[in-house]
Design a protein around this motif. Sequence first.
Motif, PDB file in Angstrom:
ATOM      1  N   SER A 527      19.814 -28.850 -15.760  1.00  0.00           N
ATOM      2  CA  SER A 527      19.974 -27.398 -15.693  1.00  0.00           C
ATOM      3  C   SER A 527      19.018 -26.671 -16.628  1.00  0.00           C
ATOM      4  CB  SER A 527      21.425 -27.001 -16.006  1.00  0.00           C
ATOM      5  OG  SER A 527      21.715 -27.138 -17.383  1.00  0.00           O
ATOM      6  N   PRO A 636      24.702 -25.719 -23.330  1.00  0.00           N
ATOM      7  CA  PRO A 636      25.317 -24.382 -23.365  1.00  0.00           C
ATOM      8  C   PRO A 636      26.796 -24.484 -23.712  1.00  0.00           C
ATOM      9  CG  PRO A 636      24.034 -24.707 -21.356  1.00  0.00           C
ATOM     10  CD  PRO A 636      24.144 -26.048 -22.011  1.00  0.00           C
ATOM     11  N   PHE A 688      23.194 -17.903 -25.501  1.00  0.00           N
ATOM     12  CA  PHE A 688      24.292 -17.673 -24.560  1.00  0.00           C
ATOM     13  C   PHE A 688      25.417 -16.810 -25.117  1.00  0.00           C
ATOM     14  CE2 PHE A 688      22.446 -21.917 -23.992  1.00  0.00           C
ATOM     15  CZ  PHE A 688      21.940 -21.796 -22.713  1.00  0.00           C
ATOM     16  N   ALA A 703      25.045 -16.445 -15.495  1.00  0.00           N
ATOM     17  CA  ALA A 703      24.494 -17.454 -16.405  1.00  0.00           C
ATOM     18  C   ALA A 703      24.815 -18.861 -15.922  1.00  0.00           C
ATOM     19  CB  ALA A 703      25.032 -17.242 -17.812  1.00  0.00           C
ATOM     20  N   TYR A 704      25.962 -19.034 -15.299  1.00  0.00           N
ATOM     21  CA  TYR A 704      26.416 -20.368 -14.914  1.00  0.00           C
ATOM     22  C   TYR A 704      26.772 -20.405 -13.431  1.00  0.00           C
ATOM     23  CZ  TYR A 704      27.022 -20.856 -19.970  1.00  0.00           C
ATOM     24  OH  TYR A 704      26.822 -20.877 -21.331  1.00  0.00           O
ATOM     25  N   LEU A 710      23.762 -24.165 -15.849  1.00  0.00           N
ATOM     26  CA  LEU A 710      23.030 -22.909 -15.763  1.00  0.00           C
ATOM     27  C   LEU A 710      22.533 -22.667 -14.345  1.00  0.00           C
ATOM     28  CD1 LEU A 710      20.821 -23.215 -18.980  1.00  0.00           C
ATOM     29  CD2 LEU A 710      23.018 -22.034 -18.732  1.00  0.00           C
ATOM     30  N   SER A 715      18.356 -19.916 -16.065  1.00  0.00           N
ATOM     31  CA  SER A 715      17.604 -20.942 -16.786  1.00  0.00           C
ATOM     32  C   SER A 715      16.120 -20.596 -16.812  1.00  0.00           C
ATOM     33  CB  SER A 715      17.819 -22.311 -16.139  1.00  0.00           C
ATOM     34  OG  SER A 715      17.113 -23.310 -16.827  1.00  0.00           O
TER      35      SER A 715
END
Length: 737
Positions: A527, A636, A688, A703-704, A710, A715
């Motif tokens: 990721s 993260p 983050f 973000a995810y 990610l 990313s």
Amino acid sequence: MIGLMSRRSAPRHQGAPSSPDVAREAGWKRDDIQGLRALAVLLVIGDHVFGQPVGGFIGVDVFFVLSGFLITGLLVREHQRHGRISYLDFYRRRVRRIVPVATLVLVVTIAAAYVIFNEARGEGVARDSAWAFAFLANWHFADIGTDYFLGGGPVSPVQHYWSLSVEEQFYVVWPTAVAAVLWLGRRRTTRTSALAIVTVLALAASFGYSLWHSMSDPTAAYFSTVDRAWELLVGALLAVTVPLLRRIPDVARPLLAWSGLGLIVLAVLVVSEDRPFPAPWAALPVFGTALVVAAGAGGTQRLLAPLVNPVMRYIGDISYSLYLWHFPVVVLGLAYAPDGGIAYQASVLAITGVLSVISYHLVEDPIRRSSWLEPRWRRSLSSGPTNHSRRLANGWLAVGLLVALPMTFLALNPSPPAAGERILAEAPSGTGQGAPDGGTPEGSAVSQTGSESNLAYLQERLAQSLRLEDFPALAPAIDDLGIESWYEEMKATGCLSVPPGGLDQCVFGNPAAEPLAVVVGDSFAISYMPAIRAALGETFRIQQLTLQECPVWDAPTTHLSGAPYPECPAYRSWSWDEVDRLDPDLVIMATSHRDVGALVSRATGQEAVTEVEKGLTASLRRLSGPDRLLVMLAPPPGARDLQTCVTSVGSPDDCETEIDTGWYDATDLEKVVADEQGVAYVDTKEWFCVEQYCPAFVGTTPAYADGSHLTLEFSRQLGPVMYDALAAAAAARPSGG
């Protein structure tokens, strides 16, 4: 609290009550069995709502024993009366008892999911419900649970239907086996003995298989009908041997019953998700239940007040409805109270109770007692068409009312906002060291004006996201997220697991560049690849060497499901050799902290810390080199899954998370080991989170993909801060190193 789903991912604690109330249908009803049903459903509900008792999921095992006892007893008695077993009558009773309420709950849950959640999650619930309606939910959820990329997704509100599927699959086979054995026997005693022998042999085979499977693939074993059959067969054996059980002296019955109840309580206290299950640990509740059932075979239990009382009898009566309703209420209710709390718990119990009482008295019991599905000649001998019609009318009225609830809610509550405040702040002006190509990636979350400005700008974007009161129009949209989408996207734009024969397909960056960077690790390293490519793509060749679920630290691990993973150590050894062969200028490594839960040793606490510390030390020593920069990235911290937290009744606050102590502990350990080995360590927390608070999206970019991995877009936007971190690591490298 819910944690559900693979034994390690969200779903592990669901169990279905012994489905049909065949005791009453057979003309007799035991209060101790109703009490056991009540105890079992209360344990399951307590586990899901309060997280206590820890072993509450053993309620499923109590239900399976009771089901095997009651159903087999019904089949044996029918053969004794008529000399045969009517499959049509058997399955008519099953359908009348099982299908109406189960279908009602599925329909209401699907409707509520579309109303409360986003469209993608609504579609997921509908898909899960289709498997549940076909009584194949256990295999569906086992498949999800054993797939790493599906294990971290939203919890399905119908996941608890898996155990109902186990029962129905068992009863596709078992009545035929019983009929065949009884047909072959010439005398009643011979038939009973033969059936007992066949039951014992099948029980032993299932238990033996479950012992092996629970160790080799725990998640699949938990959901497997073959692994669970022995529990139903223990109940079946009790039903076959009832004539012998009636000979137990009356003075011994209370002792047996209390001993059995004690075993169930012991199981609740000592059984946990870390123990092999269903074999051998399910033996505690299974044989505890068997003792209580055996003790009551000779008459009414008079000295077992915790089970034999009017309250437990009524809860036992409605246990099927309680079980079906409680989990959808638990999961759907989290949209209103993401952090749980006393008010949430009280509301779940109240709503579950009301729905269960309504569905039992207006749907479940009337339809079960009706002549629905019976041939016309038999219906004419029933209590009369008027009474039958009134019961069915009441049932359909309840169906209409319950289906109308989420529809009314839709009219009273707005759908998730399609647009909101859009953060489009411009990057700070000025020039400085940025990405190798001197440009700014399109849609970048950070600027290109030097390391301090890059990080400061990103922090401001994070802070702005934390202050939002409405959801922005996210891109990619919520419906396009999920780990499956991430999986396909990463395959299309890069690599996932890099096979030994596929190295050339996983080389990125500038093919003519002399400097070489190698990226090693698990899916968290994968990721980070878009960020690494954005940071180094113009000046480096980048070789990816990654394997999902395979951590960088050198210690034996399993899949997160608990299944053996012999490919991981072999791959790790091969990839280390490849690093030596390639002799790169830069090695970047990243791994998930949650891989610690997959140690083959099953170590926990300080023992797990020590094992990981030794493994990480060994890996860093192996990958280090005199002319090689080795950099380790912290994973993260994670956030809430957007497909779960974005609802029609929620706000961005519901999607924020606070970094847990486990992440801090793991990064502290990695820092210490990296410092001891002279390895650069990058603490990514400020990429983050603001202080310890982390949004699930930055600006308009999720973000995810799933709360852990990610998104490709975010990313890629981290390229400038990734460049700054790697540049700082190189600058801090000792001269001549």
